[in-house]
Motif scaffolding. Structure first.
Motif, PDB file in Angstrom:
ATOM      1  N   SER A 164      45.320  39.275  36.140  1.00  0.00           N
ATOM      2  CA  SER A 164      44.838  38.279  36.532  1.00  0.00           C
ATOM      3  C   SER A 164      43.405  38.340  35.693  1.00  0.00           C
ATOM      4  CB  SER A 164      44.648  38.409  38.008  1.00  0.00           C
ATOM      5  OG  SER A 164      43.729  37.254  38.264  1.00  0.00           O
ATOM      6  N   ARG A 171      40.209  35.544  47.209  1.00  0.00           N
ATOM      7  CA  ARG A 171      41.434  35.045  47.594  1.00  0.00           C
ATOM      8  C   ARG A 171      41.452  33.333  47.574  1.00  0.00           C
ATOM      9  NH1 ARG A 171      42.965  40.259  48.472  1.00  0.00           N
ATOM     10  NH2 ARG A 171      42.857  40.981  50.388  1.00  0.00           N
ATOM     11  N   GLY A 172      40.116  32.838  47.621  1.00  0.00           N
ATOM     12  CA  GLY A 172      40.019  31.437  47.224  1.00  0.00           C
ATOM     13  C   GLY A 172      39.343  30.644  48.537  1.00  0.00           C
ATOM     14  N   LEU A 228      48.070  29.979  47.200  1.00  0.00           N
ATOM     15  CA  LEU A 228      46.525  29.263  47.520  1.00  0.00           C
ATOM     16  C   LEU A 228      46.446  29.113  49.045  1.00  0.00           C
ATOM     17  CD1 LEU A 228      47.331  26.258  44.906  1.00  0.00           C
ATOM     18  CD2 LEU A 228      45.628  27.960  44.837  1.00  0.00           C
ATOM     19  N   ARG A 242      48.076  31.144  43.454  1.00  0.00           N
ATOM     20  CA  ARG A 242      47.077  31.221  42.690  1.00  0.00           C
ATOM     21  C   ARG A 242      47.372  31.200  40.862  1.00  0.00           C
ATOM     22  NH1 ARG A 242      44.464  35.911  45.364  1.00  0.00           N
ATOM     23  NH2 ARG A 242      42.988  36.001  43.688  1.00  0.00           N
ATOM     24  N   ARG A 243      46.503  30.980  40.080  1.00  0.00           N
ATOM     25  CA  ARG A 243      46.578  31.128  38.723  1.00  0.00           C
ATOM     26  C   ARG A 243      46.469  32.554  38.350  1.00  0.00           C
ATOM     27  NH1 ARG A 243      43.148  31.067  34.268  1.00  0.00           N
ATOM     28  NH2 ARG A 243      44.187  29.866  32.421  1.00  0.00           N
TER      29      ARG A 243
END
Length: 398
Positions: A164, A171-172, A228, A242-243
């Protein structure tokens, strides 16, 4: 045919190495070895992907590309250029960042070492591709980490690629944070130590950004941190992750990844059906309370976490027994120590008068303040919170 095992280093919070090793073992990791702020292991591709979706403790999961003897600048330069097929691992259209740690021979400064790795990579690109990648320190396509150390035959370098580009602790859900935020993966590790499983009430009397509560509930409901925020409640086949840069590696298996995303989302949907006891957070500052509510909403946990404006020193918990958790100010960054001494004294008195039968876990970076509680801890777990030497203290309230 069994998938190839990768050599992996998980970078984890200090003092939570054993908990991180147990977590990785659940994803199929083998040959586990705990190090300082890291766990070394071997994982197949599916386990590595699953860890990116579901592991709660790592900052990073680094995959080994190559190890080579390295006691000099020239050995470093040549070893990096021969470490991988750079046409596939770093085509010129991708950006990158280099990190370095350790020392060996004449290579005793991490900034210089990282610069030499960067030079070796861009020189290889110029020679073989006619152009070079940009360096991006904020959001690169690739992150490489070179570690220098002593091997059986002398100084060695190990070159890793991160799965990553950003730290996995982000976590966002936490766009809004208090003034001294607790990192999400540290909060997850602390809550795992408490053993709270949703069967009894959970209360944070000084909830701040609500990170402890969010991580606790997410764990019990099996909401994967790699999805997400809020995606755990979507239909499983619509779930979005997530990316992660490992999905752009030359040997990425996107079919396997998608199947694991769907399986993780199905697990979260099933986990969300289970009942859990009341989860309550108190926060005195209205602005911070709004931040916490925003975080809980972003995490998709409004149905499980009840945030209220209130003073922890006047705590009146629901019928117990239950678990209290908190990260109150301890003077290193926030608050005047004399005022804090009074806060801890009043909080301790309130606990003894109204929380009998409850268990308290308190993160402390100031032993003098915790003595003002007037209680004796039954367990003390050393942890580092943002570089501050702390203790995760356990009290049984009588």
């Amino acid at each position: 045919m069994q998938d190839q095992l990768w050599d992996v280093i998980a970078v984890v919070p200090a003092s939570l190495e054993a908990e991180a090793a147990a977590e990785l073992e659940a994803f199929g990791a083998q040959s586990l070895q705990t190090l300082r702020r890291a766990v070394r292991c071997r994982m197949d591709r599916a386990g590595y992907y699953r860890a990116h979706l579901q592991a709660r403790l790592p900052f990073q999961l680094l995959r080994l590309l190559a190890s080579f003897p390295c006691a000099s600048r020239s050995q470093l330069y040549g070893g990096v250029q021969e470490a991988a097929d750079w046409q596939g691992w770093l085509p010129p259209q991708l950006s990158f960042r280099v990190e370095a740690s350790g020392r060996a021979g004449e290579l005793n400064h991490s900034h210089f070492t990282a610069l030499e790795v960067k030079n070796a990579l861009v020189d290889w690109q110029r020679q073989h591709c006619g152009q070079r990648s940009d360096v991006d320190l904020e959001e690169p396509d690739r992150v490489f980490h070179l570690h220098l150390g002593q091997g059986p035959q002398g100084p060695m370098a190990s070159l890793y690629v991160a799965g990553s580009s950003s730290s996995l602790h982000r976590r966002g859900y936490r766009a809004a944070m208090g003034r001294a935020p607790l990192k999400e993966n540290l909060a997850a590790g602390l809550m795992a130590i408490t053993g709270w499983d949703g069967g009894v009430p959970l209360v944070d009397p000084f909830c701040g950004s609500a990170t402890l509560l969010i991580e606790a509930v997410s764990r019990v409901l099996q909401h994967p941190p790699g999805l997400l925020p809020g995606a755990a409640l979507a239909p499983a086949h619509h779930a979005q992750a997530r990316r992660f840069s490992c999905l752009q590696w030359p040997d990425a298996d996107l079919g396997l990844w998608r199947s694991l995303v769907v399986a993780s989302a199905e697990q979260a949907l099933a986990g969300s059906q289970q009942p859990i006891a009341p989860v309550i957070g108190l926060e005195q500052d209205p602005e911070v309370l709004e931040q916490a509510r925003s975080n809980v909403a972003a995490a998709g946990l409004e149905a499980w976490i009840d945030l209220r404006q209130g003073d922890g020193r006047e705590l009146m918990p629901p019928p117990g027994p239950g678990v209290l958790v908190c990260n109150p100010p301890y003077g290193e960054r926030l608050g005047d120590e004399q005022a804090l001494d009074s806060l801890y004294h009043r909080f301790g008195r309130q606990l003894k008068e109204h929380c009998s039968g409850w268990s308290l876990w308190l993160l402390s970076g100031n032993a003098k303040l915790t003595r003002a509680l007037g209680m004796k801890a039954s367990r003390r777990v050393p942890v580092s919170n943002g570089g501050i030497d702390c203790r995760w203290l356990h009290y049984e309230i009588r």
